[in-house]
Scaffold this motif. Structure first.
Motif, PDB file in Angstrom:
ATOM      1  N   MET A  87     111.424 -11.630 -34.895  1.00  0.00           N
ATOM      2  CA  MET A  87     112.880 -11.884 -34.260  1.00  0.00           C
ATOM      3  C   MET A  87     113.886 -11.843 -35.251  1.00  0.00           C
ATOM      4  N   PRO A  88     114.958 -11.100 -34.917  1.00  0.00           N
ATOM      5  CA  PRO A  88     115.970 -10.853 -36.066  1.00  0.00           C
ATOM      6  C   PRO A  88     116.719 -12.142 -35.950  1.00  0.00           C
ATOM      7  N   VAL A  89     117.395 -12.417 -37.412  1.00  0.00           N
ATOM      8  CA  VAL A  89     117.863 -13.676 -37.628  1.00  0.00           C
ATOM      9  C   VAL A  89     119.424 -13.335 -37.118  1.00  0.00           C
ATOM     10  N   ASN A  90     119.831 -14.476 -36.412  1.00  0.00           N
ATOM     11  CA  ASN A  90     121.629 -14.230 -36.005  1.00  0.00           C
ATOM     12  C   ASN A  90     122.421 -14.512 -37.420  1.00  0.00           C
ATOM     13  N   PRO A  91     123.349 -13.831 -37.898  1.00  0.00           N
ATOM     14  CA  PRO A  91     124.242 -14.007 -38.979  1.00  0.00           C
ATOM     15  C   PRO A  91     124.978 -15.160 -38.832  1.00  0.00           C
ATOM     16  N   GLU A  92     125.412 -15.595 -37.567  1.00  0.00           N
ATOM     17  CA  GLU A  92     126.096 -16.834 -37.311  1.00  0.00           C
ATOM     18  C   GLU A  92     125.381 -18.040 -37.853  1.00  0.00           C
ATOM     19  N   LEU A  93     123.888 -17.848 -38.078  1.00  0.00           N
ATOM     20  CA  LEU A  93     123.123 -19.026 -38.582  1.00  0.00           C
ATOM     21  C   LEU A  93     123.781 -19.597 -39.998  1.00  0.00           C
ATOM     22  N   PHE A  94     124.156 -18.587 -40.670  1.00  0.00           N
ATOM     23  CA  PHE A  94     124.412 -19.057 -41.982  1.00  0.00           C
ATOM     24  C   PHE A  94     125.906 -19.675 -42.209  1.00  0.00           C
ATOM     25  N   LYS A  95     126.591 -19.576 -40.933  1.00  0.00           N
ATOM     26  CA  LYS A  95     127.935 -20.310 -41.128  1.00  0.00           C
ATOM     27  C   LYS A  95     127.773 -21.479 -41.074  1.00  0.00           C
ATOM     28  N   ALA A  96     126.583 -22.008 -40.702  1.00  0.00           N
ATOM     29  CA  ALA A  96     126.413 -23.616 -40.784  1.00  0.00           C
ATOM     30  C   ALA A  96     126.215 -24.381 -42.186  1.00  0.00           C
ATOM     31  N   PHE A  97     126.278 -23.175 -43.126  1.00  0.00           N
ATOM     32  CA  PHE A  97     126.239 -23.820 -44.556  1.00  0.00           C
ATOM     33  C   PHE A  97     127.635 -23.263 -45.117  1.00  0.00           C
ATOM     34  N   ALA A  98     128.200 -24.452 -45.961  1.00  0.00           N
ATOM     35  CA  ALA A  98     129.710 -23.972 -46.405  1.00  0.00           C
ATOM     36  C   ALA A  98     129.848 -22.874 -47.127  1.00  0.00           C
ATOM     37  N   ALA A  99     128.833 -22.472 -48.260  1.00  0.00           N
ATOM     38  CA  ALA A  99     128.925 -21.534 -49.020  1.00  0.00           C
ATOM     39  C   ALA A  99     129.064 -20.183 -48.335  1.00  0.00           C
ATOM     40  N   PHE A 100     128.733 -19.878 -47.239  1.00  0.00           N
ATOM     41  CA  PHE A 100     128.603 -18.908 -46.321  1.00  0.00           C
ATOM     42  C   PHE A 100     129.879 -18.518 -45.668  1.00  0.00           C
ATOM     43  N   ARG A 101     130.581 -19.314 -45.447  1.00  0.00           N
ATOM     44  CA  ARG A 101     131.703 -19.320 -44.508  1.00  0.00           C
ATOM     45  C   ARG A 101     132.828 -18.409 -45.004  1.00  0.00           C
ATOM     46  N   ARG A 102     132.771 -18.029 -46.326  1.00  0.00           N
ATOM     47  CA  ARG A 102     133.748 -17.246 -46.802  1.00  0.00           C
ATOM     48  C   ARG A 102     133.435 -15.505 -47.020  1.00  0.00           C
ATOM     49  N   LEU A 103     132.064 -15.498 -46.575  1.00  0.00           N
ATOM     50  CA  LEU A 103     131.511 -14.086 -46.444  1.00  0.00           C
ATOM     51  C   LEU A 103     131.935 -13.317 -45.417  1.00  0.00           C
ATOM     52  N   ARG A 104     132.254 -12.259 -45.437  1.00  0.00           N
ATOM     53  CA  ARG A 104     132.549 -11.334 -44.346  1.00  0.00           C
ATOM     54  C   ARG A 104     131.335 -10.832 -43.511  1.00  0.00           C
ATOM     55  N   THR A 105     131.785 -10.374 -42.302  1.00  0.00           N
ATOM     56  CA  THR A 105     130.554  -9.881 -41.459  1.00  0.00           C
ATOM     57  C   THR A 105     129.569  -8.979 -42.113  1.00  0.00           C
ATOM     58  N   GLU A 106     130.114  -7.965 -42.762  1.00  0.00           N
ATOM     59  CA  GLU A 106     128.927  -7.172 -43.606  1.00  0.00           C
ATOM     60  C   GLU A 106     127.852  -7.881 -44.300  1.00  0.00           C
ATOM     61  N   GLY A 107     128.849  -8.750 -45.059  1.00  0.00           N
ATOM     62  CA  GLY A 107     127.716  -9.596 -46.183  1.00  0.00           C
ATOM     63  C   GLY A 107     126.676 -10.427 -45.267  1.00  0.00           C
ATOM     64  N   LEU A 108     127.219 -11.058 -44.306  1.00  0.00           N
ATOM     65  CA  LEU A 108     126.286 -12.009 -43.658  1.00  0.00           C
ATOM     66  C   LEU A 108     124.915 -11.251 -43.097  1.00  0.00           C
ATOM     67  N   ALA A 109     125.658 -10.195 -42.426  1.00  0.00           N
ATOM     68  CA  ALA A 109     124.544  -9.120 -41.831  1.00  0.00           C
ATOM     69  C   ALA A 109     123.476  -8.623 -42.709  1.00  0.00           C
ATOM     70  N   GLN A 110     123.763  -8.523 -43.870  1.00  0.00           N
ATOM     71  CA  GLN A 110     122.818  -7.893 -45.007  1.00  0.00           C
ATOM     72  C   GLN A 110     121.816  -9.032 -45.142  1.00  0.00           C
ATOM     73  N   LEU A 111     122.592 -10.465 -45.347  1.00  0.00           N
ATOM     74  CA  LEU A 111     121.326 -11.486 -45.415  1.00  0.00           C
ATOM     75  C   LEU A 111     120.672 -11.681 -44.441  1.00  0.00           C
ATOM     76  N   ALA A 112     121.314 -11.713 -43.420  1.00  0.00           N
ATOM     77  CA  ALA A 112     120.430 -11.981 -42.097  1.00  0.00           C
ATOM     78  C   ALA A 112     119.428 -10.811 -41.810  1.00  0.00           C
ATOM     79  N   LYS A 113     119.661  -9.626 -42.403  1.00  0.00           N
ATOM     80  CA  LYS A 113     118.567  -8.673 -42.322  1.00  0.00           C
ATOM     81  C   LYS A 113     117.459  -8.674 -42.982  1.00  0.00           C
ATOM     82  N   HIS A 114     117.439  -9.809 -44.136  1.00  0.00           N
ATOM     83  CA  HIS A 114     116.160  -9.810 -44.878  1.00  0.00           C
ATOM     84  C   HIS A 114     116.017 -11.232 -44.995  1.00  0.00           C
ATOM     85  N   ALA A 115     116.464 -12.067 -44.191  1.00  0.00           N
ATOM     86  CA  ALA A 115     115.970 -13.469 -43.929  1.00  0.00           C
ATOM     87  C   ALA A 115     114.925 -13.596 -42.906  1.00  0.00           C
ATOM     88  N   GLU A 116     114.253 -14.560 -42.696  1.00  0.00           N
ATOM     89  CA  GLU A 116     113.382 -14.872 -41.602  1.00  0.00           C
ATOM     90  C   GLU A 116     113.430 -16.316 -41.302  1.00  0.00           C
TER      91      GLU A 116
END
Length: 343
Positions: A1-30
Motif C-alpha cells: 500500500m503506498p505511503v501517504n506523503p503527509e505522514l512525514f509532516k508528523a516529524f518536524a524535520a520534514f515540514r520544510r520539504l516541498r511536495t515533490e521532495g515528500l513524494a519522493q521519500l514516500a515513494k521509497h518508504a514502507e
C-alpha cells in the motif's frame, strides 16, 4: 500500500520539504507493523534503513539490555529517525504494538542535508524527471561505502547522459575524462585488436554498474571501448570530481611493512595482479589485472586482500574495483618493483 506523503509532516524535520521532495521519500518508504514484545533491531545488527515511529511505544536498550530511552509515537521523543547506526549500537524493543515508516537511511539523510545546507532538494537535481536514479544508486555497494557528505557532493556533480543503442561511449586508446554509472540500460566493454579482428567482449554492464575508472586512476589511455547495447540512461562525473569524491575515500594504500605484518598474521592475502609468467608470491592469489572484473566473484568477501602490481597503478584501480564490490582491499604503495623487488 503506498505511503501517504503527509505522514512525514508528523516529524518536524520534514515540514520544510516541498511536495515533490515528500513524494519522493514516500515513494521509497514502507509501513512496518510490529507486535508488542518484538524487536525492531538488536545491537550489532547491520541495516541500511532508518525508522520513523508513527504510533506505539519503543524502548531503546544498551548492549547489556538496560533501558536508556523510551520513544512514543506522535510526541517529541519520537520526532527524529532512529536505528540509523550500522552496526546498531543499541537495541529497540516494542513495548506496545508499533507502526513505523522504514526508508533508506542514506536517501533520508541526503534529502534533509541538501535542504538544510544548500536549499537544494533531491527532487530538484537535474535529470530525466524522475529521481529514482538516486535511490537506485544508493543501493549499490559503491555508494554504501561512501560517507554521506561525499554522497551529497557526488550527486550534485553527476550529469545525465542519454545515449542511443550502439553509441560508443568510451573509445579504446583515448584519454580518460569521465567515470560513468548506468541508471537504466545496458553497455558492453570491448577490446579491439585491429580492423581485421572481431572485438573481444570483456564485460557487460547493467543498471547500477559503473565503468571508466581505470584510465582516471592510472592516467593511462582507455584500455577498452564501451558501447551502449541499447538505449541507455547514464550518469557521468568528470575526472577531478571522481578522484576527490570517489577514488580517494574508496582507495586505501598500505606500506610494505604493514602489508607483511598483516600477511604474517594471516589477516590478509596478496592479490597478485601481475602477468602469469612472473614468479608467484607466497600467500597469494594470482588474478591478472585485466581479468579481475570478471573473476572478482571468486574472491572471498570475508577475506582482506593486498593488491600488488608492477608499479602500483593497477593496484589502485583493483582496490577501487574491489571496494565497489564490498571486498576489503589495500593497494601496496609503489607496487612490486619499488617495494618488494627492491628488497
Amino acid at each position: 500500500m503506498p505511503v501517504n506523503p503527509e505522514l512525514f509532516k508528523a516529524f518536524a524535520a520534514f515540514r520544510r520539504l516541498r511536495t515533490e521532495g515528500l513524494a519522493q521519500l514516500a515513494k521509497h518508504a514502507e509501513r512496518s507493523r510490529h507486535e508488542a514484545g518484538s524487536w525492531l533491531f538488536r545491537c550489532g545488527e547491520r541495516s541500511t534503513q532508518a525508522l520513523l515511529l508513527l504510533h506505539g511505544i519503543v524502548q531503546i536498550e544498551d548492549q547489556l539490555g538496560r533501558p536508556i530511552a523510551e520513544l512514543r509515537g506522535s510526541t517529541a521523543s519520537a520526532s527524529d529517525a532512529f536505528g540509523t547506526d550500522s552496526p546498531q549500537l543499541t537495541s529497540a524493543r516494542c513495548i506496545s504494538d508499533v507502526l513505523c515508516l522504514r526508508i533508506d537511511a542514506s536517501l533520508l539523510e541526503i534529502t534533509l542535508s541538501w535542504d538544510q545546507s544548500s536549499g537544494v532538494e533531491v527532487a530538484e537535481i537535474g535529470g530525466f524527471g524522475d529521481q529514482d536514479w538516486i535511490f537506485r544508486l544508493l543501493q549499490t555497494r559503491t555508494m554504501q561505502e561512501l560517507p554521506s557528505a561525499h554522497l551529497q557532493a557526488l550527486f550534485m556533480a553527476m550529469h545525465p547522459l542519454d545515449v542511443r543503442a550502439d553509441t560508443r561511449i568510451i573509445e579504446q586508446g583515448a584519454s580518460g575524462d569521465y567515470f560513468y554509472v548506468i541508471d537504466e540500460g545496458e553497455c558492453r566493454a570491448l577490446y579491439e585488436r585491429g580492423p581485421d579482428s572481431e572485438p573481444e567482449l570483456l564485460a557487460r554492464f547493467v543498471g547500477g554498474d559503473c565503468f571508466g575508472e581505470e584510465a582516471l586512476i592510472s592516467g593511462a589511455p582507455r584500455s577498452a571501448t564501451v558501447v551502449a547495447s541499447r538505449a541507455s540512461r547514464l550518469r557521468r562525473i568528470d575526472r577531478a570530481n571522481f578522484l576527490k569524491l570517489l577514488n580517494e575515500p574508496l582507495t586505501r594504500s598500505i606500506s610494505l611493512d604493514r602489508a607483511l605484518a598483516r600477511i604474517s598474521k594471516r589477516q590478509a592475502l596478496w592479490l597478485d595482479l601481475r602477468a602469469d609468467e612472473t614468479a608467484p608470491l607466497e600467500h597469494s592469489i594470482r588474478v591478472p589485472a585485466h581479468l579481475l572484473r570478471s573473476r572478482s566473484e571468486q574472491l572471498d568477501p570475508d577475506r582482506e586482500y593486498i593488491c600488488v602490481c608492477e608499479n602500483g597503478f593497477r593496484s589502485r584501480v583493483a582496490t577501487f574495483l574491489l571496494q565497489q564490490r564490498g571486498i576489503g582491499a589495500f593497494a601496496l604503495e609503489g607496487g612490486f618493483d619499488a617495494a618488494i623487488g627492491a628488497k
